[in-house]
Design an enzyme around this catalytic site. Sequence first.
Site, mmCIF file in Angstrom:
data_model
loop_
_atom_site.group_PDB
_atom_site.id
_atom_site.type_symbol
_atom_site.label_atom_id
_atom_site.label_comp_id
_atom_site.label_asym_id
_atom_site.label_seq_id
_atom_site.Cartn_x
_atom_site.Cartn_y
_atom_site.Cartn_z
ATOM 1 N N ASP A 37 0.875 -1.174 0.000
ATOM 2 C CA ASP A 37 0.000 0.000 0.000
ATOM 3 C C ASP A 37 0.905 1.215 0.000
ATOM 4 O OD1 ASP A 37 -2.130 2.014 0.879
ATOM 5 O OD2 ASP A 37 -3.275 0.163 0.991
ATOM 6 N N ASP A 61 3.570 1.841 -4.935
ATOM 7 C CA ASP A 61 2.654 2.555 -5.821
ATOM 8 C C ASP A 61 2.505 1.669 -7.062
ATOM 9 O OD1 ASP A 61 1.459 4.139 -7.749
ATOM 10 O OD2 ASP A 61 2.650 5.927 -7.298
ATOM 11 N N VAL A 62 1.325 1.100 -7.283
ATOM 12 C CA VAL A 62 1.167 0.134 -8.366
ATOM 13 C C VAL A 62 1.275 0.759 -9.748
ATOM 14 C CG1 VAL A 62 -0.218 -1.445 -6.962
ATOM 15 C CG2 VAL A 62 -1.369 0.270 -8.414
ATOM 16 N N ASN A 88 -5.952 -5.698 -5.569
ATOM 17 C CA ASN A 88 -7.005 -4.937 -4.905
ATOM 18 C C ASN A 88 -6.845 -3.429 -5.080
ATOM 19 O OD1 ASN A 88 -9.237 -4.515 -2.974
ATOM 20 N ND2 ASN A 88 -7.630 -3.828 -1.575
ATOM 21 N N SER A 140 -15.503 -4.670 -9.390
ATOM 22 C CA SER A 140 -16.646 -3.963 -8.810
ATOM 23 C C SER A 140 -17.891 -4.262 -9.641
ATOM 24 C CB SER A 140 -16.392 -2.453 -8.814
ATOM 25 O OG SER A 140 -17.554 -1.736 -8.458
ATOM 26 N N TYR A 152 -14.184 5.206 -13.809
ATOM 27 C CA TYR A 152 -13.914 4.124 -12.853
ATOM 28 C C TYR A 152 -14.561 2.823 -13.325
ATOM 29 C CZ TYR A 152 -14.563 1.548 -8.418
ATOM 30 O OH TYR A 152 -14.599 0.584 -7.431
ATOM 31 N N LYS A 156 -12.842 -0.771 -14.286
ATOM 32 C CA LYS A 156 -13.233 -2.017 -13.633
ATOM 33 C C LYS A 156 -13.696 -3.061 -14.653
ATOM 34 C CE LYS A 156 -12.451 -1.266 -9.253
ATOM 35 N NZ LYS A 156 -11.467 -2.098 -8.508
ATOM 36 N N THR A 187 -16.141 0.216 4.304
ATOM 37 C CA THR A 187 -14.716 0.390 4.532
ATOM 38 C C THR A 187 -14.481 1.783 5.125
ATOM 39 O OG1 THR A 187 -14.209 1.417 2.395
ATOM 40 C CG2 THR A 187 -14.286 -1.007 2.470
#
Length: 262
Positions: A37, A61-62, A88, A140, A152, A156, A187
Amino acid sequence: MQRFAGKVALVTAAAQGIGAGVARRIAAEGGSVVVTDLQQDKLDALVAELGDQRALAVRVDVTRRAEVDAAVAAAVERFGRLDVLVNNAGGCIVTSLPEETTVEEWRRQLDLTLIGAAQCVQAALPHLLESRGNVVTISSVNGLAAFGNLEYSAAKAGQVAMTKNFAARYGSSGVRFNVVAPGTIRTPNWDHQPDTLERFAAAYPLGRVGEPEDIAAATAFLASDDAAWITGITLPVEGGILLGPGMLDLTPSGPTGQHAAD
Protein backbone atom coordinates in the site's frame (compact mmCIF):
# COMPACT_ATOMS: atom_id res chain seq x y z
CA MET A 1 -9.34 -24.60 7.53
CA GLN A 2 -5.70 -24.29 6.54
CA ARG A 3 -6.17 -23.91 2.80
CA PHE A 4 -3.10 -21.68 2.46
CA ALA A 5 -0.64 -23.61 4.61
CA GLY A 6 2.77 -23.38 2.96
CA LYS A 7 1.56 -20.80 0.44
CA VAL A 8 2.44 -17.15 -0.05
CA ALA A 9 0.08 -14.38 -1.18
CA LEU A 10 0.76 -10.80 -2.21
CA VAL A 11 -2.17 -8.44 -1.57
CA THR A 12 -2.14 -4.92 -2.96
CA ALA A 13 -3.87 -1.99 -1.24
CA ALA A 14 -3.91 -3.97 1.99
CA ALA A 15 -3.58 -1.20 4.57
CA GLN A 16 -7.30 -1.18 5.33
CA GLY A 17 -10.73 -2.27 4.16
CA ILE A 18 -11.00 -5.11 1.66
CA GLY A 19 -7.28 -5.64 1.25
CA ALA A 20 -6.64 -5.90 4.97
CA GLY A 21 -9.59 -8.27 5.30
CA VAL A 22 -8.20 -10.52 2.58
CA ALA A 23 -4.75 -10.54 4.17
CA ARG A 24 -6.23 -11.48 7.53
CA ARG A 25 -8.28 -14.30 6.00
CA ILE A 26 -5.35 -15.82 4.13
CA ALA A 27 -3.12 -15.58 7.20
CA ALA A 28 -5.84 -17.14 9.37
CA GLU A 29 -5.91 -20.07 6.95
CA GLY A 30 -2.19 -20.69 7.31
CA GLY A 31 -0.72 -18.54 4.56
CA SER A 32 2.11 -16.05 4.56
CA VAL A 33 1.18 -12.63 3.22
CA VAL A 34 3.01 -9.72 1.66
CA VAL A 35 0.90 -6.59 2.06
CA THR A 36 1.44 -3.49 -0.04
CA ASP A 37 0.00 0.00 0.00
CA LEU A 38 1.05 3.63 0.17
CA GLN A 39 0.19 3.90 3.89
CA GLN A 40 3.27 2.46 5.56
CA ASP A 41 2.07 3.05 9.12
CA LYS A 42 -1.10 1.03 8.57
CA LEU A 43 0.85 -1.71 6.82
CA ASP A 44 3.23 -1.93 9.76
CA ALA A 45 0.30 -2.19 12.17
CA LEU A 46 -1.21 -5.02 10.11
CA VAL A 47 2.09 -6.92 10.06
CA ALA A 48 2.36 -6.49 13.83
CA GLU A 49 -1.14 -7.95 14.14
CA LEU A 50 -0.44 -10.91 11.87
CA GLY A 51 3.07 -11.55 13.13
CA ASP A 52 6.28 -10.64 11.33
CA GLN A 53 7.14 -14.30 10.81
CA ARG A 54 4.10 -14.65 8.55
CA ALA A 55 3.73 -11.17 7.06
CA LEU A 56 5.82 -8.58 5.27
CA ALA A 57 4.93 -4.95 4.49
CA VAL A 58 6.20 -3.25 1.34
CA ARG A 59 5.26 0.30 0.35
CA VAL A 60 4.19 0.20 -3.29
CA ASP A 61 2.65 2.55 -5.82
CA VAL A 62 1.17 0.13 -8.37
CA THR A 63 1.46 2.74 -11.12
CA ARG A 64 5.26 2.47 -10.84
CA ARG A 65 6.50 -0.76 -12.38
CA ALA A 66 9.84 -0.68 -10.58
CA GLU A 67 8.07 -0.62 -7.20
CA VAL A 68 5.81 -3.50 -8.21
CA ASP A 69 8.79 -5.56 -9.35
CA ALA A 70 10.58 -4.81 -6.08
CA ALA A 71 7.58 -5.97 -4.02
CA VAL A 72 7.36 -9.27 -5.87
CA ALA A 73 11.11 -9.77 -5.49
CA ALA A 74 10.84 -9.04 -1.77
CA ALA A 75 8.06 -11.60 -1.40
CA VAL A 76 10.08 -14.33 -3.08
CA GLU A 77 13.26 -13.41 -1.23
CA ARG A 78 11.50 -13.49 2.14
CA PHE A 79 9.25 -16.52 1.70
CA GLY A 80 10.82 -18.40 -1.20
CA ARG A 81 7.80 -18.49 -3.50
CA LEU A 82 4.62 -16.76 -4.63
CA ASP A 83 1.33 -18.62 -5.00
CA VAL A 84 -1.40 -15.96 -5.00
CA LEU A 85 -1.69 -12.39 -6.22
CA VAL A 86 -4.70 -10.40 -5.02
CA ASN A 87 -5.09 -7.29 -7.17
CA ASN A 88 -7.01 -4.94 -4.91
CA ALA A 89 -5.44 -1.54 -5.69
CA GLY A 90 -7.77 0.91 -7.38
CA GLY A 91 -10.08 3.76 -6.61
CA CYS A 92 -12.40 6.35 -8.06
CA ILE A 93 -10.14 9.32 -8.70
CA VAL A 94 -12.15 11.20 -11.33
CA THR A 95 -14.85 13.57 -10.07
CA SER A 96 -15.62 15.45 -13.31
CA LEU A 97 -18.79 14.97 -15.27
CA PRO A 98 -18.18 12.39 -18.04
CA GLU A 99 -18.44 15.01 -20.77
CA GLU A 100 -15.84 17.14 -18.97
CA THR A 101 -13.26 14.47 -18.12
CA THR A 102 -9.84 15.33 -19.49
CA VAL A 103 -7.46 12.92 -21.17
CA GLU A 104 -5.15 13.31 -18.18
CA GLU A 105 -7.94 12.28 -15.79
CA TRP A 106 -8.73 9.26 -17.93
CA ARG A 107 -5.06 8.26 -17.90
CA ARG A 108 -4.79 8.64 -14.13
CA GLN A 109 -7.84 6.45 -13.59
CA LEU A 110 -6.67 3.75 -16.00
CA ASP A 111 -3.08 3.87 -14.71
CA LEU A 112 -4.21 3.16 -11.17
CA THR A 113 -7.06 0.72 -11.60
CA LEU A 114 -6.36 -1.16 -14.84
CA ILE A 115 -2.74 -0.74 -15.86
CA GLY A 116 -1.62 -1.04 -12.25
CA ALA A 117 -3.35 -4.41 -12.01
CA ALA A 118 -1.79 -5.53 -15.30
CA GLN A 119 1.66 -4.56 -14.07
CA CYS A 120 1.18 -6.60 -10.92
CA VAL A 121 0.22 -9.64 -13.00
CA GLN A 122 3.23 -9.19 -15.27
CA ALA A 123 5.60 -8.97 -12.31
CA ALA A 124 4.10 -11.95 -10.49
CA LEU A 125 3.53 -14.23 -13.48
CA PRO A 126 6.96 -15.93 -13.68
CA HIS A 127 6.61 -17.03 -10.06
CA LEU A 128 2.95 -18.03 -10.46
CA LEU A 129 3.89 -20.18 -13.44
CA GLU A 130 6.43 -21.93 -11.24
CA SER A 131 3.99 -22.51 -8.39
CA ARG A 132 0.94 -23.03 -10.65
CA GLY A 133 -0.67 -20.29 -8.62
CA ASN A 134 -3.48 -17.87 -9.29
CA VAL A 135 -4.63 -14.27 -9.41
CA VAL A 136 -7.81 -12.83 -7.91
CA THR A 137 -8.62 -9.28 -8.97
CA ILE A 138 -11.04 -7.22 -6.91
CA SER A 139 -13.18 -5.41 -9.47
CA SER A 140 -16.65 -3.96 -8.81
CA VAL A 141 -20.30 -4.20 -9.78
CA ASN A 142 -19.49 -0.93 -11.55
CA GLY A 143 -17.73 -3.04 -14.15
CA LEU A 144 -20.88 -5.12 -14.71
CA ALA A 145 -23.72 -2.60 -14.71
CA ALA A 146 -24.34 1.15 -14.98
CA PHE A 147 -23.90 2.57 -11.48
CA GLY A 148 -22.27 5.84 -12.51
CA ASN A 149 -18.61 6.89 -12.35
CA LEU A 150 -17.98 6.29 -16.04
CA GLU A 151 -14.18 6.29 -15.98
CA TYR A 152 -13.91 4.12 -12.85
CA SER A 153 -16.52 1.74 -14.23
CA ALA A 154 -14.67 1.45 -17.55
CA ALA A 155 -11.45 0.61 -15.73
CA LYS A 156 -13.23 -2.02 -13.63
CA ALA A 157 -14.82 -3.54 -16.74
CA GLY A 158 -11.35 -3.62 -18.25
CA GLN A 159 -10.17 -5.72 -15.31
CA VAL A 160 -12.85 -8.29 -16.12
CA ALA A 161 -11.84 -8.49 -19.80
CA MET A 162 -8.16 -8.63 -18.87
CA THR A 163 -8.82 -11.51 -16.48
CA LYS A 164 -10.68 -13.56 -19.09
CA ASN A 165 -7.83 -13.15 -21.55
CA PHE A 166 -5.14 -14.04 -19.02
CA ALA A 167 -7.19 -17.08 -17.98
CA ALA A 168 -7.49 -18.31 -21.56
CA ARG A 169 -3.81 -17.73 -22.28
CA TYR A 170 -2.33 -19.36 -19.19
CA GLY A 171 -4.86 -22.04 -18.31
CA SER A 172 -2.78 -24.74 -19.98
CA SER A 173 0.11 -23.70 -17.72
CA GLY A 174 -1.99 -24.25 -14.63
CA VAL A 175 -2.33 -20.60 -13.62
CA ARG A 176 -5.87 -19.43 -12.82
CA PHE A 177 -7.28 -15.90 -13.05
CA ASN A 178 -10.59 -14.85 -11.49
CA VAL A 179 -12.47 -11.72 -10.42
CA VAL A 180 -14.52 -10.81 -7.36
CA ALA A 181 -16.95 -7.96 -8.05
CA PRO A 182 -18.10 -6.33 -4.79
CA GLY A 183 -21.10 -4.14 -4.27
CA THR A 184 -20.93 -1.37 -1.69
CA ILE A 185 -18.60 -2.41 1.14
CA ARG A 186 -18.34 -0.79 4.55
CA THR A 187 -14.72 0.39 4.53
CA PRO A 188 -12.99 3.41 6.12
CA ASN A 189 -13.58 5.28 2.87
CA TRP A 190 -17.17 5.73 4.01
CA ASP A 191 -16.44 6.78 7.60
CA HIS A 192 -17.34 10.39 6.89
CA GLN A 193 -20.73 9.58 5.38
CA PRO A 194 -22.42 6.77 7.31
CA ASP A 195 -25.86 8.08 6.30
CA THR A 196 -25.00 7.34 2.68
CA LEU A 197 -24.22 3.73 3.56
CA GLU A 198 -27.56 3.38 5.30
CA ARG A 199 -29.34 4.75 2.23
CA PHE A 200 -27.49 2.33 -0.01
CA ALA A 201 -28.31 -0.57 2.31
CA ALA A 202 -32.00 -0.06 1.63
CA ALA A 203 -31.40 -0.73 -2.08
CA TYR A 204 -29.89 -4.17 -1.49
CA PRO A 205 -32.23 -7.18 -1.47
CA LEU A 206 -30.29 -8.61 1.48
CA GLY A 207 -30.89 -5.37 3.39
CA ARG A 208 -27.32 -4.34 4.13
CA VAL A 209 -24.10 -3.23 2.52
CA GLY A 210 -21.21 -5.66 2.50
CA GLU A 211 -18.35 -6.02 4.95
CA PRO A 212 -14.68 -6.59 4.06
CA GLU A 213 -15.05 -10.11 5.45
CA ASP A 214 -17.67 -10.88 2.78
CA ILE A 215 -15.15 -10.11 0.05
CA ALA A 216 -12.32 -11.82 1.91
CA ALA A 217 -14.31 -15.06 2.10
CA ALA A 218 -15.05 -15.07 -1.64
CA THR A 219 -11.47 -14.16 -2.48
CA ALA A 220 -10.07 -16.90 -0.27
CA PHE A 221 -12.32 -19.44 -1.97
CA LEU A 222 -11.22 -18.48 -5.48
CA ALA A 223 -7.56 -18.32 -4.43
CA SER A 224 -7.68 -21.74 -2.78
CA ASP A 225 -7.53 -25.25 -4.20
CA ASP A 226 -11.28 -25.49 -3.53
CA ALA A 227 -11.60 -23.52 -6.78
CA ALA A 228 -9.00 -25.56 -8.66
CA TRP A 229 -11.32 -26.01 -11.68
CA ILE A 230 -12.51 -22.41 -11.83
CA THR A 231 -10.83 -19.82 -14.03
CA GLY A 232 -11.86 -16.76 -16.00
CA ILE A 233 -15.01 -16.11 -14.00
CA THR A 234 -16.37 -13.00 -12.31
CA LEU A 235 -18.02 -13.70 -8.97
CA PRO A 236 -20.40 -10.90 -7.93
CA VAL A 237 -20.48 -10.51 -4.15
CA GLU A 238 -23.09 -7.81 -3.97
CA GLY A 239 -26.07 -8.60 -1.77
CA GLY A 240 -28.37 -8.93 -4.78
CA ILE A 241 -28.03 -5.39 -6.14
CA LEU A 242 -27.54 -6.71 -9.68
CA LEU A 243 -31.00 -8.22 -9.59
CA GLY A 244 -32.42 -4.73 -10.41
CA PRO A 245 -34.56 -2.85 -11.49
CA GLY A 246 -34.76 0.09 -9.13
CA MET A 247 -31.02 0.23 -8.53
CA LEU A 248 -29.68 3.36 -6.89
CA ASP A 249 -26.75 5.31 -8.27
CA LEU A 250 -24.05 3.89 -5.99
CA THR A 251 -21.51 6.51 -6.97
CA PRO A 252 -18.39 6.18 -4.76
CA SER A 253 -17.61 9.58 -3.30
CA GLY A 254 -15.13 8.76 -0.55
CA PRO A 255 -11.46 9.81 -0.44
CA THR A 256 -9.28 8.75 -3.34
CA GLY A 257 -6.26 6.52 -3.08
CA GLN A 258 -4.97 3.06 -3.77
CA HIS A 259 -7.82 1.10 -2.34
CA ALA A 260 -10.99 -0.42 -3.66
CA ALA A 261 -13.56 2.35 -3.65
CA ASP A 262 -16.53 0.00 -3.31
